[in-house]
Scaffold this motif. Structure first.
Motif, mmCIF file in Angstrom:
data_model
loop_
_atom_site.group_PDB
_atom_site.id
_atom_site.type_symbol
_atom_site.label_atom_id
_atom_site.label_comp_id
_atom_site.label_asym_id
_atom_site.label_seq_id
_atom_site.Cartn_x
_atom_site.Cartn_y
_atom_site.Cartn_z
ATOM 1 N N ASP A 259 0.830 -1.203 0.000
ATOM 2 C CA ASP A 259 0.000 0.000 0.000
ATOM 3 C C ASP A 259 0.873 1.266 0.000
ATOM 4 O OD1 ASP A 259 -2.584 1.302 0.078
ATOM 5 O OD2 ASP A 259 -2.285 1.672 2.200
ATOM 6 N N GLY A 260 0.699 2.129 0.976
ATOM 7 C CA GLY A 260 1.316 3.446 0.957
ATOM 8 C C GLY A 260 2.563 3.593 1.799
ATOM 9 N N HIS A 285 0.362 1.766 -5.329
ATOM 10 C CA HIS A 285 0.213 3.175 -5.705
ATOM 11 C C HIS A 285 1.308 4.019 -5.074
ATOM 12 C CE1 HIS A 285 -1.733 5.094 -1.943
ATOM 13 N NE2 HIS A 285 -1.379 3.882 -1.591
ATOM 14 N N GLN A 286 1.430 5.229 -5.595
ATOM 15 C CA GLN A 286 2.313 6.214 -4.963
ATOM 16 C C GLN A 286 1.442 7.161 -4.158
ATOM 17 O OE1 GLN A 286 5.517 8.217 -7.241
ATOM 18 N NE2 GLN A 286 4.701 10.107 -6.375
ATOM 19 N N SER A 287 1.667 7.151 -2.851
ATOM 20 C CA SER A 287 0.873 7.977 -1.949
ATOM 21 C C SER A 287 1.256 9.451 -2.066
ATOM 22 C CB SER A 287 1.102 7.461 -0.523
ATOM 23 O OG SER A 287 1.145 8.498 0.405
ATOM 24 N N ASN A 288 0.380 10.299 -1.564
ATOM 25 C CA ASN A 288 0.644 11.741 -1.570
ATOM 26 C C ASN A 288 1.439 12.181 -0.346
ATOM 27 O OD1 ASN A 288 0.094 13.466 -3.673
ATOM 28 N ND2 ASN A 288 -1.543 14.554 -2.625
ATOM 29 N N GLU A 289 1.776 11.248 0.542
ATOM 30 C CA GLU A 289 2.565 11.600 1.719
ATOM 31 C C GLU A 289 4.012 11.863 1.305
ATOM 32 O OE1 GLU A 289 3.696 12.146 5.794
ATOM 33 O OE2 GLU A 289 1.827 12.353 4.679
ATOM 34 N N GLN A 290 4.538 13.002 1.762
ATOM 35 C CA GLN A 290 5.936 13.308 1.440
ATOM 36 C C GLN A 290 6.818 12.145 1.875
ATOM 37 O OE1 GLN A 290 7.920 16.955 1.669
ATOM 38 N NE2 GLN A 290 9.587 16.219 2.916
ATOM 39 N N GLY A 291 7.736 11.784 1.056
ATOM 40 C CA GLY A 291 8.643 10.697 1.389
ATOM 41 C C GLY A 291 8.338 9.425 0.629
ATOM 42 N N MET A 309 -3.697 9.565 -3.315
ATOM 43 C CA MET A 309 -4.285 9.034 -2.077
ATOM 44 C C MET A 309 -3.271 9.099 -0.935
ATOM 45 S SD MET A 309 -6.137 5.647 -3.683
ATOM 46 C CE MET A 309 -6.819 5.069 -2.113
ATOM 47 N N ARG A 310 -3.788 9.250 0.292
ATOM 48 C CA ARG A 310 -2.906 9.189 1.469
ATOM 49 C C ARG A 310 -3.723 8.779 2.702
ATOM 50 N NH1 ARG A 310 -3.688 13.823 4.355
ATOM 51 N NH2 ARG A 310 -4.527 15.627 3.253
ATOM 52 N N LEU A 311 -4.604 7.812 2.502
ATOM 53 C CA LEU A 311 -5.493 7.389 3.586
ATOM 54 C C LEU A 311 -4.901 6.263 4.411
ATOM 55 C CD1 LEU A 311 -8.172 7.478 5.093
ATOM 56 C CD2 LEU A 311 -9.190 6.110 3.257
ATOM 57 N N GLY A 312 -4.067 5.415 3.786
ATOM 58 C CA GLY A 312 -3.621 4.222 4.502
ATOM 59 C C GLY A 312 -4.729 3.189 4.545
ATOM 60 N N GLU A 313 -4.728 2.381 5.596
ATOM 61 C CA GLU A 313 -5.725 1.320 5.816
ATOM 62 C C GLU A 313 -5.617 0.172 4.816
ATOM 63 O OE1 GLU A 313 -9.680 2.990 5.679
ATOM 64 O OE2 GLU A 313 -9.242 4.522 7.164
ATOM 65 N N GLY A 314 -4.727 0.292 3.816
ATOM 66 C CA GLY A 314 -4.684 -0.680 2.719
ATOM 67 C C GLY A 314 -5.544 -0.268 1.541
ATOM 68 N N THR A 315 -6.057 0.967 1.560
ATOM 69 C CA THR A 315 -6.995 1.398 0.514
ATOM 70 C C THR A 315 -6.354 1.409 -0.871
ATOM 71 O OG1 THR A 315 -6.525 3.690 1.161
ATOM 72 C CG2 THR A 315 -8.572 2.726 1.976
ATOM 73 N N GLY A 316 -5.098 1.822 -0.966
ATOM 74 C CA GLY A 316 -4.425 1.829 -2.267
ATOM 75 C C GLY A 316 -4.298 0.423 -2.831
ATOM 76 N N ALA A 317 -4.000 -0.537 -1.961
ATOM 77 C CA ALA A 317 -3.887 -1.934 -2.389
ATOM 78 C C ALA A 317 -5.233 -2.449 -2.886
ATOM 79 C CB ALA A 317 -3.383 -2.796 -1.238
ATOM 80 N N ALA A 318 -6.311 -2.085 -2.192
ATOM 81 C CA ALA A 318 -7.647 -2.541 -2.592
ATOM 82 C C ALA A 318 -8.057 -1.945 -3.937
ATOM 83 C CB ALA A 318 -8.671 -2.174 -1.522
ATOM 84 N N VAL A 319 -7.777 -0.657 -4.126
ATOM 85 C CA VAL A 319 -8.163 0.013 -5.381
ATOM 86 C C VAL A 319 -7.343 -0.529 -6.562
ATOM 87 C CG1 VAL A 319 -8.125 2.249 -6.554
ATOM 88 C CG2 VAL A 319 -9.058 2.091 -4.254
#
Length: 346
Positions: A259-260, A285-291, A309-319
């Motif tokens: 994920d992120g 995915h590439q998160s919007n969190e710096q770093g 995205m920058r929610l965490g929880e595994g949401t990027g992996a699910a999408v």
């Protein structure tokens, strides 16, 4: 805790997989990243006809002592409140998992709260939150080992139940701070480049976060720069569990959906221990969190999605999971030039 047997991917099938991909009814390379993904998954499963079974995302929740120092705009109680949200099916990860028929497992890795027994909550709690690493290491060596091994046992059980594709999510107020500390030390990058706004800090809050983490780095950075010592000093129980879960999943030759920022930081520790783990990773995915962009570059990772995205929880992996399904589907179902009676180029 390096007792995992992770082997690099077997490349013996690569020529046959490449030929199968190239002879589909399309121009060479016309499916882009899907072709690379199909090749990778075929090699992970060591078959020309890979199958994805019982896709699962495990969400690990843990509290961080550093959260009490003011590194997040949200209070620590949000961690346990969000665990209940996961259990009630109301969080972002629940929505996307339902949409894509992904199983969700919610784990109490070390939340500072006593949950009533719940049929959907897996209790692997090591302790009610880590220590504040502004003053001492986040966890003891024994606690760190316990977190890694408990998560490994869980993944082994999921694998026995038929899961061969697994993603990892997290919940823990203050965990972007942990990820930044791990990234700075393991990538040898200035801490300031690794610290982001987390759950939405304003400029003043961001400066406070940087000051607190810089002081923690100055006073607590371990002389022994081993990955596990860095994890023990600055990690969270959920981060340590993700690390252990990923290592076991790679040992079992599962497909890992990364994920992120937080989960990639956990992977950073795992890959420092066992570099071959990266062969099994699909970067969602590439998160919007710096770093995160720098972290992906360090791991030479090519993420599937860039959605801000920058929610965490595994949401990027699910999408991203349907993209993974598409890669397997075209490999298994798309006609070849020969089978379709279509003329190939000369």
């Amino acid at each position: 805790m390096t007792g995992f047997n992770i082997t690099p991917l077997n490349s013996s099938l690569e020529p046959a997989l490449t030929e199968k991909i190239n002879l589909k009814t399309k121009p060479l390379g016309a499916l882009g990243k899907l072709e690379k993904l199909a090749l990778q998954i075929g090699k992970i499963q060591n078959t020309l006809s890979p199958v994805l079974t019982k896709p699962t995302i495990v969400v690990f929740a843990g509290d961080h002592g550093i959260a009490r120092e003011g590194v997040s705009p949200f209070p620590q109680e949000v961690t346990w409140q969000m665990v209940y949200n996961f259990l009630q099916g109301g969080a972002g990860i629940n929505v996307f998992a339902r949409q894509h028929q992904i199983v969700i497992k919610v784990v109490d890795a070390g939340v500072n709260y006593t949950f009533a027994p719940h049929p959907d909550l897996i209790d692997l709690k090591v302790a009610p939150g880590t220590q504040s690493y502004l003053h001492s290491p986040a966890m003891s060596a024994a606690e760190c080992d316990t977190a890694i091994s408990r998560a490994a046992v869980l993944v082994e059980q999921l694998h026995k139940e038929g899961c061969n594709v697994i993603g990892f999510g997290e919940m823990g107020i203050g965990n972007t701070s942990s990820a930044a500390m791990l990234m700075s030390l393991l990538c040898n990058l200035p801490l300031e480049q690794c610290i982001g706004r987390g759950t939405g800090l304003d400029d003043k809050g961001l400066e406070k976060k940087k000051a607190i983490l810089s002081e923690a780095m100055r006073t607590q950075a371990p002389a022994d720069k081993s990955p596990l010592e860095i994890l023990r000093t600055f990690g969270g129980f959920e981060v340590a569990m993700i690390c252990g879960a990923m290592l076991k999943a790679a040992e079992l030759k599962m497909v890992l959906l990364v994920d992120g920022f937080i989960t990639t930081a956990a992977l950073l520790v795992a890959s420092a221990l066992h570099p071959a783990i990266l062969d099994y990773c699909v970067f969602a995915h590439q998160s919007n969190e710096q770093g995160h962009q720098q972290l992906l570059a360090y791991l030479k990772a090519d993420p599937l999605l860039h959605l801000g995205m920058r929610l965490g929880e595994g949401t990027g992996a699910a999408v991203a999971y349907p993209v993974v399904q598409s890669a397997v589907a075209f490999l298994n179902e798309m006609a070849s030039f020969a089978s379709a009676g279509v003329s190939n180029k000369d």
